[in-house]
Design a protein around this motif. Sequence first.
Motif, PDB file in Angstrom:
ATOM      1  N   GLN A 139       0.825  -1.199   0.000  1.00 16.36           N
ATOM      2  CA  GLN A 139       0.000   0.000   0.000  1.00 16.36           C
ATOM      3  C   GLN A 139       0.868   1.262   0.000  1.00 16.36           C
ATOM      4  OE1 GLN A 139      -2.784  -0.105   3.240  1.00 16.36           O
ATOM      5  NE2 GLN A 139      -4.099  -1.636   2.269  1.00 16.36           N
ATOM      6  N   LEU A 140       1.955   1.219   0.781  1.00 17.53           N
ATOM      7  CA  LEU A 140       2.864   2.362   0.802  1.00 17.53           C
ATOM      8  C   LEU A 140       3.514   2.576  -0.562  1.00 17.53           C
ATOM      9  CD1 LEU A 140       4.241   4.551   2.490  1.00 17.53           C
ATOM     10  CD2 LEU A 140       6.016   2.877   3.082  1.00 17.53           C
ATOM     11  N   GLU A 141       3.903   1.474  -1.213  1.00 21.17           N
ATOM     12  CA  GLU A 141       4.485   1.591  -2.549  1.00 21.17           C
ATOM     13  C   GLU A 141       3.477   2.153  -3.548  1.00 21.17           C
ATOM     14  OE1 GLU A 141       7.723   0.638  -3.903  1.00 21.17           O
ATOM     15  OE2 GLU A 141       8.056   1.095  -1.794  1.00 21.17           O
ATOM     16  N   GLU A 142       2.226   1.716  -3.455  1.00 15.21           N
ATOM     17  CA  GLU A 142       1.196   2.228  -4.355  1.00 15.21           C
ATOM     18  C   GLU A 142       0.956   3.714  -4.124  1.00 15.21           C
ATOM     19  OE1 GLU A 142      -2.173  -0.215  -3.672  1.00 15.21           O
ATOM     20  OE2 GLU A 142      -1.377  -1.945  -4.776  1.00 15.21           O
ATOM     21  N   GLN A 143       0.962   4.137  -2.846  1.00 13.58           N
ATOM     22  CA  GLN A 143       0.800   5.557  -2.553  1.00 13.58           C
ATOM     23  C   GLN A 143       1.963   6.368  -3.108  1.00 13.58           C
ATOM     24  OE1 GLN A 143       0.276   5.859   1.684  1.00 13.58           O
ATOM     25  NE2 GLN A 143      -1.776   4.972   1.651  1.00 13.58           N
ATOM     26  N   ASN A 144       3.180   5.827  -2.964  1.00 14.43           N
ATOM     27  CA  ASN A 144       4.342   6.524  -3.526  1.00 14.43           C
ATOM     28  C   ASN A 144       4.249   6.624  -5.040  1.00 14.43           C
ATOM     29  OD1 ASN A 144       5.492   6.906  -1.008  1.00 14.43           O
ATOM     30  ND2 ASN A 144       6.719   5.033  -1.107  1.00 14.43           N
ATOM     31  N   ARG A 165       1.492   6.654  -6.812  1.00 16.61           N
ATOM     32  CA  ARG A 165       0.467   7.649  -7.132  1.00 16.61           C
ATOM     33  C   ARG A 165       0.996   9.070  -6.956  1.00 16.61           C
ATOM     34  NH1 ARG A 165      -3.192   3.949  -4.603  1.00 16.61           N
ATOM     35  NH2 ARG A 165      -2.965   5.045  -2.625  1.00 16.61           N
ATOM     36  N   MET A 166       1.769   9.281  -5.888  1.00 16.80           N
ATOM     37  CA  MET A 166       2.343  10.608  -5.665  1.00 16.80           C
ATOM     38  C   MET A 166       3.292  10.985  -6.794  1.00 16.80           C
ATOM     39  SD  MET A 166       1.104  12.095  -3.041  1.00 16.80           S
ATOM     40  CE  MET A 166       2.336  13.385  -2.871  1.00 16.80           C
ATOM     41  N   LEU A 167       4.111  10.017  -7.236  1.00 15.31           N
ATOM     42  CA  LEU A 167       5.034  10.303  -8.331  1.00 15.31           C
ATOM     43  C   LEU A 167       4.284  10.624  -9.613  1.00 15.31           C
ATOM     44  CD1 LEU A 167       7.785   7.584  -7.720  1.00 15.31           C
ATOM     45  CD2 LEU A 167       7.981  10.045  -7.341  1.00 15.31           C
ATOM     46  N   LEU A 223       1.234  11.862  -9.812  1.00 14.07           N
ATOM     47  CA  LEU A 223       0.608  13.165  -9.650  1.00 14.07           C
ATOM     48  C   LEU A 223       1.633  14.289  -9.800  1.00 14.07           C
ATOM     49  CD1 LEU A 223      -1.830  12.486  -6.664  1.00 14.07           C
ATOM     50  CD2 LEU A 223      -2.430  12.867  -9.055  1.00 14.07           C
ATOM     51  N   GLU A 224       2.838  14.074  -9.249  1.00 13.88           N
ATOM     52  CA  GLU A 224       3.887  15.087  -9.392  1.00 13.88           C
ATOM     53  C   GLU A 224       4.275  15.251 -10.854  1.00 13.88           C
ATOM     54  OE1 GLU A 224       7.072  13.937  -6.866  1.00 13.88           O
ATOM     55  OE2 GLU A 224       5.998  14.397  -4.999  1.00 13.88           O
ATOM     56  N   ALA A 225       4.384  14.111 -11.562  1.00 11.20           N
ATOM     57  CA  ALA A 225       4.737  14.195 -12.981  1.00 11.20           C
ATOM     58  C   ALA A 225       3.640  14.910 -13.776  1.00 11.20           C
ATOM     59  CB  ALA A 225       4.970  12.790 -13.550  1.00 11.20           C
ATOM     60  N   GLN A 226       2.372  14.603 -13.443  1.00  9.03           N
ATOM     61  CA  GLN A 226       1.278  15.277 -14.137  1.00  9.03           C
ATOM     62  C   GLN A 226       1.267  16.771 -13.831  1.00  9.03           C
ATOM     63  OE1 GLN A 226      -2.202  13.142 -12.885  1.00  9.03           O
ATOM     64  NE2 GLN A 226      -1.687  11.295 -14.045  1.00  9.03           N
ATOM     65  N   ALA A 227       1.546  17.114 -12.548  1.00  8.83           N
ATOM     66  CA  ALA A 227       1.586  18.529 -12.185  1.00  8.83           C
ATOM     67  C   ALA A 227       2.724  19.242 -12.902  1.00  8.83           C
ATOM     68  CB  ALA A 227       1.732  18.676 -10.678  1.00  8.83           C
ATOM     69  N   ALA A 228       3.884  18.561 -12.978  1.00  7.42           N
ATOM     70  CA  ALA A 228       5.020  19.173 -13.672  1.00  7.42           C
ATOM     71  C   ALA A 228       4.721  19.352 -15.157  1.00  7.42           C
ATOM     72  CB  ALA A 228       6.263  18.304 -13.488  1.00  7.42           C
ATOM     73  N   SER A 229       4.079  18.347 -15.770  1.00 11.64           N
ATOM     74  CA  SER A 229       3.733  18.462 -17.186  1.00 11.64           C
ATOM     75  C   SER A 229       2.730  19.588 -17.412  1.00 11.64           C
ATOM     76  CB  SER A 229       3.151  17.141 -17.693  1.00 11.64           C
ATOM     77  OG  SER A 229       4.107  16.113 -17.626  1.00 11.64           O
ATOM     78  N   ALA A 230       1.751  19.702 -16.483  1.00 15.70           N
ATOM     79  CA  ALA A 230       0.774  20.779 -16.617  1.00 15.70           C
ATOM     80  C   ALA A 230       1.448  22.141 -16.482  1.00 15.70           C
ATOM     81  CB  ALA A 230      -0.319  20.626 -15.563  1.00 15.70           C
ATOM     82  N   GLN A 231       2.407  22.241 -15.542  1.00 20.29           N
ATOM     83  CA  GLN A 231       3.098  23.515 -15.378  1.00 20.29           C
ATOM     84  C   GLN A 231       3.942  23.836 -16.603  1.00 20.29           C
ATOM     85  OE1 GLN A 231       5.395  23.820 -11.818  1.00 20.29           O
ATOM     86  NE2 GLN A 231       5.989  25.933 -12.173  1.00 20.29           N
ATOM     87  N   LEU A 232       4.602  22.810 -17.151  1.00 25.30           N
ATOM     88  CA  LEU A 232       5.389  23.035 -18.361  1.00 25.30           C
ATOM     89  C   LEU A 232       4.500  23.477 -19.521  1.00 25.30           C
ATOM     90  CD1 LEU A 232       7.859  20.029 -18.172  1.00 25.30           C
ATOM     91  CD2 LEU A 232       8.487  22.437 -18.153  1.00 25.30           C
ATOM     92  N   ALA A 233       3.327  22.844 -19.632  1.00 22.80           N
ATOM     93  CA  ALA A 233       2.412  23.237 -20.699  1.00 22.80           C
ATOM     94  C   ALA A 233       1.960  24.687 -20.516  1.00 22.80           C
ATOM     95  CB  ALA A 233       1.201  22.301 -20.714  1.00 22.80           C
ATOM     96  N   ILE A 285      16.621  14.673 -19.017  1.00 26.54           N
ATOM     97  CA  ILE A 285      16.559  14.775 -17.572  1.00 26.54           C
ATOM     98  C   ILE A 285      15.231  15.392 -17.171  1.00 26.54           C
ATOM     99  CG2 ILE A 285      17.627  15.945 -15.571  1.00 26.54           C
ATOM    100  CD1 ILE A 285      20.252  15.713 -16.986  1.00 26.54           C
ATOM    101  N   GLY A 286      14.792  15.078 -15.946  1.00 24.38           N
ATOM    102  CA  GLY A 286      13.620  15.765 -15.409  1.00 24.38           C
ATOM    103  C   GLY A 286      12.337  15.211 -15.951  1.00 24.38           C
ATOM    104  N   THR A 287      11.338  16.051 -16.051  1.00 22.78           N
ATOM    105  CA  THR A 287      10.010  15.586 -16.439  1.00 22.78           C
ATOM    106  C   THR A 287       9.812  15.553 -17.928  1.00 22.78           C
ATOM    107  OG1 THR A 287       9.181  17.836 -16.292  1.00 22.78           O
ATOM    108  CG2 THR A 287       9.010  16.478 -14.324  1.00 22.78           C
ATOM    109  N   GLU A 288      10.681  16.170 -18.685  1.00 22.71           N
ATOM    110  CA  GLU A 288      10.511  16.191 -20.144  1.00 22.71           C
ATOM    111  C   GLU A 288      11.300  15.049 -20.771  1.00 22.71           C
ATOM    112  OE1 GLU A 288      11.121  19.863 -21.998  1.00 22.71           O
ATOM    113  OE2 GLU A 288      10.065  21.040 -20.513  1.00 22.71           O
ATOM    114  N   ARG A 289      10.681  14.375 -21.723  1.00 22.34           N
ATOM    115  CA  ARG A 289      11.323  13.242 -22.361  1.00 22.34           C
ATOM    116  C   ARG A 289      11.126  13.321 -23.855  1.00 22.34           C
ATOM    117  NH1 ARG A 289      13.118   9.653 -18.737  1.00 22.34           N
ATOM    118  NH2 ARG A 289      12.322   9.853 -16.640  1.00 22.34           N
TER     119      ARG A 289
END
Length: 385
Positions: A156-161, A163-165, A167-177, A380-384
């Motif tokens: 469960q802890l791994e699944e939460q981690n 999900r957090m990753l 969500l962070e990637a989606q937030a970073a992509s949204a900010q980049l957009a 590197i980072g969120t962009e690929r």
Amino acid sequence: MASQPASQPASMPLFGFSSPGPFFGNKVRAFWNLQFLGWAAWLGLRGVSGLANGQSFTFLIPQVISAITGFSLTLILSVCYRALINRRPILMWGVSFGLAGLATMLWAFIDAWVSQIQNPASEAGFTSLLLGAIYIDATSLGAWSALYFAINYFLQLEEQNDRMLRLEAQAASAQLAMLRYQLNPHFLFNTLNSISTLVLLKQSEPANAMLSRLSAFLRYTLANEPTAQVTLAQEVETLKLYLDIEKMRFEDRLRPHFNIDPAAQRARLPSLLLQPLIENAIKYAVTPQEEGADITLSAQLAGEKVRITVSDTGSGLSEGAVDPTTGVATESTGVGLANIRDRLAQAYGDQQRFEVQSGADGGFTVIIEIPFQPDGQVTIGTERT
């Protein structure tokens, strides 16, 4: 043991040796692997211990029955634990301890009954056999239950981690957009106004040429993903489209120069990263001066990084407009610089450099350093790529 989902794919092998991957990548397979291997080890340990103490092979019969009983009871417990694991702690632990106690009593009763049937002449009474079995069975079920909850909480802890990753990637992509779409609309308005003026003056040929270049530039900006990366060569070609449009407005007052090291042309960078710098140079260097200004874009390798420099021959920043310790502009130069700084931080973290300089004789210079990652390499980072 890992909790069991409702169903298991029919084509999945029991022990899964033919499908390599994370052990807990499939919880059903992981549960059955641990269940079979764990109880086989329990039976082997009990059997070897008894044989080593001089017991006959008939001693293995009750041990096999006991292992089957424990295996079956833990299957029932796994279903109950799975239903309780996300309940309130007081309810979960209270009911779990109660179920484990009932399972222990039932298991010990069966063990004592089988032992008495196998050795009817034994001096030990049923009560003694029951008490001995309770100690062993309670220890075994306690260890199994602790392992079950520990593994499931870990998963469960791994699944939460994960999900957090995500969500962070989606937030970073949204900010980049968002940053990618924050291009100054003045360019578009000015270009359309220029085209309108040319049309009113019946200068159809330059109007068509400007419209064609604008179409090509907008096609590029809209075709690329907001978080995409392009090569430096592609970025330069796009800047030339942009400058061709602006040059029709400013004519000889706008004098662009490119000094690109061929070795750096394959370097990747966020799409349209440099366009706001050129736009700022036109706005603050070319527009205010009657004679216009030179704008120079240079790029070369600096060790394992690419150094990109955009400079102009305008009036530069006023005195005190640059922090002498950081080299960061302290007066407003439009949305472009903050936009680029944020995009670089999102894409490269602390592996990038963004510096602003104002020359003693005027002029404005922006220096960017990013890791050199040739076309085709993962970024590197969120962009690929």
